[in-house]
Write a protein that holds these residues in place. Structure first.
Motif, PDB file in Angstrom:
ATOM      1  N   LEU A 126       0.828  -1.208   0.000  1.00 47.38           N
ATOM      2  CA  LEU A 126       0.000   0.000   0.000  1.00 47.38           C
ATOM      3  C   LEU A 126       0.863   1.260   0.000  1.00 47.38           C
ATOM      4  N   VAL A 127       1.920   1.239   0.812  1.00 41.05           N
ATOM      5  CA  VAL A 127       2.820   2.395   0.870  1.00 41.05           C
ATOM      6  C   VAL A 127       3.525   2.596  -0.472  1.00 41.05           C
ATOM      7  N   ALA A 128       3.897   1.494  -1.113  1.00 41.25           N
ATOM      8  CA  ALA A 128       4.624   1.575  -2.385  1.00 41.25           C
ATOM      9  C   ALA A 128       3.771   2.174  -3.496  1.00 41.25           C
ATOM     10  N   ILE A 129       2.468   1.853  -3.513  1.00 40.35           N
ATOM     11  CA  ILE A 129       1.609   2.359  -4.592  1.00 40.35           C
ATOM     12  C   ILE A 129       1.010   3.726  -4.269  1.00 40.35           C
ATOM     13  N   SER A 130       1.170   4.184  -3.027  1.00 38.73           N
ATOM     14  CA  SER A 130       0.537   5.445  -2.629  1.00 38.73           C
ATOM     15  C   SER A 130       0.992   6.651  -3.452  1.00 38.73           C
ATOM     16  N   PRO A 131       2.278   6.775  -3.851  1.00 38.77           N
ATOM     17  CA  PRO A 131       2.643   7.937  -4.680  1.00 38.77           C
ATOM     18  C   PRO A 131       1.886   7.986  -6.001  1.00 38.77           C
ATOM     19  N   VAL A 132       1.667   6.814  -6.601  1.00 42.22           N
ATOM     20  CA  VAL A 132       0.934   6.772  -7.874  1.00 42.22           C
ATOM     21  C   VAL A 132      -0.519   7.177  -7.659  1.00 42.22           C
ATOM     22  N   LEU A 133      -1.132   6.636  -6.603  1.00 46.62           N
ATOM     23  CA  LEU A 133      -2.540   6.922  -6.335  1.00 46.62           C
ATOM     24  C   LEU A 133      -2.761   8.392  -6.015  1.00 46.62           C
ATOM     25  N   PHE A 134      -1.980   8.927  -5.084  1.00 47.74           N
ATOM     26  CA  PHE A 134      -2.169  10.324  -4.701  1.00 47.74           C
ATOM     27  C   PHE A 134      -1.752  11.276  -5.823  1.00 47.74           C
ATOM     28  N   GLY A 135      -0.826  10.825  -6.658  1.00 48.26           N
ATOM     29  CA  GLY A 135      -0.434  11.640  -7.801  1.00 48.26           C
ATOM     30  C   GLY A 135      -1.543  11.787  -8.828  1.00 48.26           C
ATOM     31  N   MET A 136      -2.566  10.934  -8.741  1.00 54.22           N
ATOM     32  CA  MET A 136      -3.700  11.015  -9.658  1.00 54.22           C
ATOM     33  C   MET A 136      -4.715  12.080  -9.257  1.00 54.22           C
ATOM     34  N   LEU A 137      -4.624  12.594  -8.023  1.00 55.97           N
ATOM     35  CA  LEU A 137      -5.647  13.528  -7.533  1.00 55.97           C
ATOM     36  C   LEU A 137      -5.801  14.786  -8.395  1.00 55.97           C
ATOM     37  N   PRO A 138      -4.715  15.408  -8.872  1.00 54.05           N
ATOM     38  CA  PRO A 138      -4.894  16.621  -9.684  1.00 54.05           C
ATOM     39  C   PRO A 138      -5.306  16.360 -11.133  1.00 54.05           C
ATOM     40  N   ILE A 139      -5.259  15.107 -11.583  1.00 51.37           N
ATOM     41  CA  ILE A 139      -5.470  14.814 -13.004  1.00 51.37           C
ATOM     42  C   ILE A 139      -6.835  15.271 -13.522  1.00 51.37           C
ATOM     43  N   PRO A 140      -7.960  15.011 -12.814  1.00 54.06           N
ATOM     44  CA  PRO A 140      -9.259  15.465 -13.345  1.00 54.06           C
ATOM     45  C   PRO A 140      -9.321  16.975 -13.575  1.00 54.06           C
ATOM     46  N   PHE A 152     -15.450  13.536 -18.976  1.00 56.18           N
ATOM     47  CA  PHE A 152     -15.053  12.484 -18.038  1.00 56.18           C
ATOM     48  C   PHE A 152     -14.380  13.041 -16.770  1.00 56.18           C
ATOM     49  N   ALA A 153     -14.181  14.352 -16.742  1.00 55.82           N
ATOM     50  CA  ALA A 153     -13.425  14.931 -15.632  1.00 55.82           C
ATOM     51  C   ALA A 153     -14.133  14.739 -14.288  1.00 55.82           C
ATOM     52  N   VAL A 160     -11.257   8.793  -8.624  1.00 57.16           N
ATOM     53  CA  VAL A 160      -9.933   8.922  -8.002  1.00 57.16           C
ATOM     54  C   VAL A 160     -10.081   9.163  -6.498  1.00 57.16           C
ATOM     55  N   GLY A 161     -11.042  10.013  -6.131  1.00 63.35           N
ATOM     56  CA  GLY A 161     -11.273  10.282  -4.718  1.00 63.35           C
ATOM     57  C   GLY A 161     -11.666   9.033  -3.950  1.00 63.35           C
ATOM     58  N   VAL A 162     -12.562   8.239  -4.548  1.00 61.66           N
ATOM     59  CA  VAL A 162     -12.995   6.996  -3.898  1.00 61.66           C
ATOM     60  C   VAL A 162     -11.829   6.021  -3.781  1.00 61.66           C
ATOM     61  N   LEU A 163     -11.031   5.910  -4.858  1.00 63.15           N
ATOM     62  CA  LEU A 163      -9.898   4.983  -4.843  1.00 63.15           C
ATOM     63  C   LEU A 163      -8.880   5.371  -3.771  1.00 63.15           C
ATOM     64  N   CYS A 164      -8.497   6.644  -3.752  1.00 61.02           N
ATOM     65  CA  CYS A 164      -7.518   7.100  -2.756  1.00 61.02           C
ATOM     66  C   CYS A 164      -8.081   6.989  -1.344  1.00 61.02           C
ATOM     67  N   GLY A 165      -9.351   7.354  -1.185  1.00 59.16           N
ATOM     68  CA  GLY A 165      -9.979   7.245   0.126  1.00 59.16           C
ATOM     69  C   GLY A 165     -10.039   5.811   0.620  1.00 59.16           C
ATOM     70  N   SER A 166     -10.302   4.880  -0.306  1.00 59.04           N
ATOM     71  CA  SER A 166     -10.372   3.466   0.071  1.00 59.04           C
ATOM     72  C   SER A 166      -9.013   2.946   0.531  1.00 59.04           C
ATOM     73  N   VAL A 167      -7.961   3.342  -0.198  1.00 56.11           N
ATOM     74  CA  VAL A 167      -6.616   2.909   0.176  1.00 56.11           C
ATOM     75  C   VAL A 167      -6.230   3.481   1.538  1.00 56.11           C
ATOM     76  N   VAL A 168      -6.514   4.777   1.747  1.00 53.46           N
ATOM     77  CA  VAL A 168      -6.209   5.399   3.042  1.00 53.46           C
ATOM     78  C   VAL A 168      -7.002   4.724   4.156  1.00 53.46           C
ATOM     79  N   PHE A 169      -8.269   4.400   3.875  1.00 54.99           N
ATOM     80  CA  PHE A 169      -9.108   3.748   4.882  1.00 54.99           C
ATOM     81  C   PHE A 169      -8.536   2.390   5.272  1.00 54.99           C
TER      82      PHE A 169
END
Length: 292
Positions: A126-140, A152-153, A160-169
């Motif tokens: 989870l820690v290893a993939i977190s930079p990729v996931l959080f880096g997606m937040l500004p994309i939309p 699609f924005a 992206v919000g749901v995905l990042c929130g799920s990982v953080v949860f």
């Protein structure tokens, strides 16, 4: 859109939060540059540039970017400028989340190794993939700014919000379970003697608790973010509360560092104790990881 009076209130609160965060950053720098230096036998850069301090410094800087970016976005009447500052705030959110996850990981690693070593591979993933996931937040928002698949924005932003929130949860629940289990165990001699690990567990539980509240508020805010703007002020208020909780999280982690520093031995540089200090260091360096 919120009324002018409501916007003015929001901007004022963000300005206050930015000022408080700037003071927190200066306090942290003072702690690292002066107070911690007296506690640890290392070069100046050697004790500043470590995972703990880097992550802890990234968080208030990220908060400043969030607060100033959102404040300027709310203040601007130009849609393009508003979106540009929103993107800056998005980058701030990504920085904060990344810093928080990595700080919690670095701090909690000794406890995870003791309490639930089997969880290490999963949490490390989870820690290893977190930079990729959080880096997606500004994309939309970047898609909106550059007119790339604008239709699609909005769905992408929510996804992206749901995905990042799920990982953080998942990460928070796992870390919370580890910390609670560690405190409940407290049976072996090693665990009883290491006061610093108990400090990390207690403050870690508080951090995860506040993080959990912020995730709930984010979920509620997303349900209010409708297209006709009926709940615009409610959405902005919830978002402000979430961003305010980011400062609370950093304050808890800052307090953890102060507590850990108070339990660290003061270095002794007198000639009469050099030999004893070297011997003690050699005996303890492999037995206990650096926790400050």
């Amino acid at each position: 859109m919120p009324s002018p009076a409501e916007l003015q209130t929001l901007v004022l609160v963000y300005a206050v939060l930015a000022a408080i965060t700037a003071v927190q950053t200066l306090m942290l720098l003072k702690l690292v540059l002066f107070d911690e230096k007296r506690k640890r036998e290392s070069t100046l850069m050697g004790h500043i540039i470590n995972p703990f301090n880097v992550c802890l410094l990234v968080m208030p800087i990220a908060n400043c970017i969030i607060y100033v970016g959102t404040m300027l976005s709310l203040s601007s009447a130009d849609p393009v400028v508003k979106l540009q500052f929103t993107i800056a705030a998005d980058f701030g959110v990504a920085m904060f989340q990344l810093g928080c996850v990595h700080y919690t990981w670095c701090r909690g690693l000794p406890i995870i190794e003791i309490s639930v070593p089997g969880a290490l591979p999963w949490l490390r993933c989870l820690v290893a993939i977190s930079p990729v996931l959080f880096g997606m937040l500004p994309i939309p928002d970047l898609m909106l700014l550059n007119n790339i698949h604008v239709e699609f924005a909005q769905p992408a932003s929510k996804a992206v919000g749901v995905l990042c929130g799920s990982v953080v949860f998942v990460f928070d629940v796992a870390v919370l379970t580890v910390f609670v289990r560690y405190l409940k165990r407290g049976l072996t001699l090693m665990i009883q003697e290491d006061v610093r690990l108990r400090i990390i567990a207690r403050y870690g539980i508080a951090t995860v608790g506040v993080g959990g509240v912020s995730l709930v508020l984010v979920a509620v805010a997303n349900t209010l973010d409708d297209t006709d703007g009926r709940y615009a002020f409610a959405f902005q208020t919830l978002q402000l509360t979430v961003f305010g909780l980011f400062s609370v999280i950093h304050s808890i982690l800052f307090a953890m560092k102060v507590a850990l520093l108070s339990k660290s031995p003061v270095r002794n540089t007198s000639k009469s104790t050099v030999a004893a200090s070297k011997t003690t260091t050699m005996l303890t360096v492999t037995a206990s990881p650096s926790l400050v």
